[in-house]
Structures are given as C-alpha cells and as structure tokens.
Design a protein around this motif. Structure first.
Motif: not given
Length: 473
Positions: A17-34
């Motif tokens: 579950i924490i790994a899934a949270l980390a992946v979701a955070q990474a995708i959110t960060l990538w979208l934010f940077i874009d």
C-alpha cells in the motif's frame, strides 16, 4: 541474496500500500512539473509578447534614425529583435497562437489591424548572436549558450507602419524543478501515519490467522486443541468454523479406527487362549507342538496389533523434555542389556509424548542392534526441527523397499535374517508415533554400508540450549 521483503502478511500488505502511495505521489509530481512548466512557458510567452508590443510602439514614436539603438538596447542573449523587409515567420505559422497575437494587438491599441505572425517550436543549439553586439553582451551570450541547449523558441513577426517587419526570436528553457524537503517530510509523515493505521487495522485480520495456525500446529503434533475463538472478520469466522468441523471429523475418524483395531485385537485373545488349552489336550506330540507354535505366532500378532493401536492413540499428555536426558535414558537401557549403543550431538528442548516417542526409538534401535550389531545415535538441531539419526552396520534394505517396510506386517526376509522374530509392525508403529508428533521418519542405505533411520521432530515451543551438547561414547 534474499530481497528485503517482509515475510508476514501484515508487513507485505503495508509495503504494497505504501508503494502504491509512492507511485501515486510520483505520478502527481510528474503531472505537477509538466503543468508548472506549461504555466511558466505561457507566462514567458506573454512577457515576450508584451516586450515586442511595447517595442513596436516605441519604434513608431521614435525617429527612424534611433531604430538601431533602440533594437540594440532591447536585445538580450535570449531575446533578439531585428527589422527586415520580410517577415521571419512564414505565412500560416501563427495558427493556434492567437492568445499571443491578441495580447500584442491590445498593447498596440486601436490603430488599425496589423499583421502578426507567431511560431512556437523546439529550439536546439545556441542562438545566433546579433551583429554589432557589445562585448558585455557577447560574453553573456556565450555563457548562457554554453553546452547543449534544448528549449522552447518563440518567433514573432509584426508588421510596422512603414511596410517593414519587426522580427523577434526569444528562447526560454523549461524551469528546472527544485526539490523541496518539506514535500519529502510530508510524504514521510503520510506514509508513517498510513503504516501505523494499517498495522493496527490489519492486526484484526492477522491475529485470527495466527491463532488458527497455532491451533493447526498443535493438532499436527497430536496435542489436544480446544475450540477456536475467532473474533475477526466474517470470513475469518467462517474459516475457523470450517477448520473446527474438519478437526472434529478427523478426531472421530481416528478414534473409531483406533477403537476398532484395539477391539479386534482384544477380542481375539479369548479364542486364542481357548485354542491353546484345547491344543494341550492333543495326544500326538508333534501335532500338539505345531498347533501350539501356530497359536503362539497368532498371539504375537494380536499383541503387535494392540501395540500398533496404542501407538495410534493420542491420549498421553504432551510434555517438555530435554533431548540429551531423554536419549541418554534410552541408551542406558540398551547398554544394561549388553547392546553396543553410542550417542552424540546437540541438546534441545522438545514437546512430545515421552512414552510414545520412547517406544518408537526403541523399535528403531532394536532393529539396528538386531541386524547391524551396533547402533550410533546422533542428535542435531536447526532453527525449526530436531533431528535424531540412528545408523547401523547391517546389510541394509533394497532401495525399492525403503518405503514399503513401513507398511504393517511387512518383513523383508530377503535382506534381513529369518531369525529375527516379530510381525513387521515395529516400523509402522514408529512412523505412526512420529507422524502424531508432526514429524517425519525416513530410511536410507548408507554409502559405506548399513542402514540409516532419521527422525525429524519440530521443536515447537522448545528452545535450543546454546553451548550445550551430549557425547556418550
């Protein structure tokens, strides 16, 4: 090398579950940077449009002789202006960039429509330097264009009142993302709180499974296990109920088979005793002796059957014993009878039925002494099990029959002496007892000759005695 993954269900679920949270955070960060890069790009484009529009107004109000100086003052290493007879942006390139063109028209005011062409594209390599730049400007241009560059390039062509075109080329890089440690702290705090909540919540699911596993382990050792109290989710309660029903059916089946076998052996005693009495009345000596020998053999088989039934029973209380003292007492019994028995190995605490296990070991040691003249007993311990090995120097057993000898009433007269006696139930009783303890017994022929019997018994609640050992020559 084992991967650092938790072995427990609770740990694996939390990590997942924490790994899934980390992946979701990474995708959110990538979208934010874009999106951030897009916003900054739009802001820079509008700023360049404002600059170009103001420059057009200044050129319109200033004398034509000052145009070169105005352009030189407006130029920078990444924004360059020029006046030419032809536009730098070809016709049709301005499609899709009406926002920039409209912004310039607003700055120019209602002085009539002007032709404005806009082009946005990826720029590679350094921007060319405008001729006539000052040394300071050339130095800044070289510093900013050092190395390989990849940026968004904005080109503008604005028609002037005199028929010429103001061309502008502006290049700006996507802004680099600067890592903020507060974001890491926020994610770490969220992961820690989530992990804590999951740890507490999953305990309600894991604890019933642990109790069920402990009960199954006790049943596998032959210990009495009471009713399972499962208070977890509904699925866990259904599982516990099914397990309890299976346990009750197995106990009923084993008890019925054991009672049947014991009753059969017991009921045969009386007819055999009556037959022996009748045989004593036979006048012919040879006939009488042969009948009595057959009856004696039948009685021996009945006693062995009763012994086998007792070996299947699990009424004896499970106790904790020290392996060295337990084996040492058995070895002393055989030595008192003249048997050549040696003992060595590690010590441990085991939970077992002492009388039943003693009987199984006696059967194996008797076989080793009968067919191999001597027995060597070795005890060893690992993290989960205790191992008891009995070696002899006898003729061994054919490989094809190593498993068959555990069947009741099987005797291999081709490999063992016919003078041994017995009914072929010794190994069957030994295996039944070991299985009742949750263990296993195996036979194998030693390469140097002789037979080896190895017993594995789970340690259970026992604890290895560190530094302790037993060696009896």
């Amino acid at each position: 090398m084992r991967r650092p993954v938790p072995r427990t269900l609770r740990g694996q679920l939390i990590v997942l579950i924490i790994a899934a949270l980390a992946v979701a955070q990474a995708i959110t960060l990538w979208l934010f940077i874009d999106q951030r890069a897009l916003a900054v790009r739009s802001a820079l484009s509008l700023e360049a449009a404002d600059r170009a529009g103001n420059l057009v107004r200044l050129l319109s109000d200033a004398p034509p002789a000052l145009a070169p100086e105005i352009l030189r003052a407006a130029n920078s290493p990444l924004v360059q202006f020029s006046i030419a007879d032809k536009p730098a942006v070809a016709q049709g390139k301005q499609a899709g960039h009406t926002l920039i063109a409209n912004r310039i028209r607003e700055l120019l005011g209602p002085g009539g429509p002007r032709a404005i062409r806009v082009e946005l594209h990826r720029g590679e390599g350094p921007m060319p330097m405008m001729p006539g730049a000052s040394p300071r400007m050339m130095q800044m241009h070289a510093a900013m264009n050092a190395g390989r560059m990849s940026a968004v390039e904005l080109s503008l062509s604005i028609a002037l009142k005199d028929g010429r075109w103001l061309n502008m080329t502006s290049r700006f890089h996507d802004p680099p993302y600067q890592w903020v440690w507060s974001e890491t702290a926020t994610f770490a705090l969220t992961a820690a709180l989530l992990g804590l909540v999951l740890w507490l919540a999953l305990g309600r699911l894991v604890r019933p499974l642990e109790r069920l596993a402990a009960t199954a382990d006790r049943i596998g050792r032959g210990e009495a296990a009471g009713p399972i109290d499962i208070r977890g989710p509904e699925e866990m309660q259904h599982l516990a109920a099914a397990f309890a029903e299976m346990q009750a059916r197995l106990q009923r089946f084993i008890s019925e088979r054991t009672r049947l076998l014991g009753a059969l052996g017991h009921d045969l005693r009386s007819p055999l005793t009556a037959l022996r009495v009748r045989a004593e009345m036979v006048d012919d000596d040879e006939t009488r002796e042969r009948i009595i020998a057959i009856i004696a053999e039948m009685q021996e088989m009945v006693e062995a059957t009763l012994a086998f039934a007792r070996g299947m029973a699990t009424a004896e209380r499970v106790d904790s014993v020290e392996l060295s003292l337990f084996l040492g007492a058995i070895v002393d019994e055989f030595r008192d009878l003249g048997g050549e028995v040696a003992l060595q190995g590690k010590d441990a605490k085991l939970r077992l039925r002492p009388n039943a296990m003693r009987r199984a070991l006696r059967n194996l040691i008797e076989n080793a002494l009968r067919y191999g003249q001597r027995a060597r007993i070795t005890a060893s311990v690992d993290k989960a099990d205790a191992w008891i090995t009995i070696d002899d120097d006898g003729p061994g057993i054919p490989d094809a029959s190593l498993e068959r000898v555990f069947d009741p009433f099987v005797r291999l007269e081709g490999s063992r002496s016919r003078e041994t006696g017995g009914t072929g139930l010794g190994l069957s009783i030994a295996r039944t007892i070991v299985h009742a303890h949750g263990g296993e017994i195996t036979l194998r022929n030693r390469p140097e000759g002789g037979l080896q019997a190895q017993i594995r018994v789970p340690l259970g609640a026992g604890q290895v005695l560190q530094g302790a050992g037993v060696v009896t020559p």
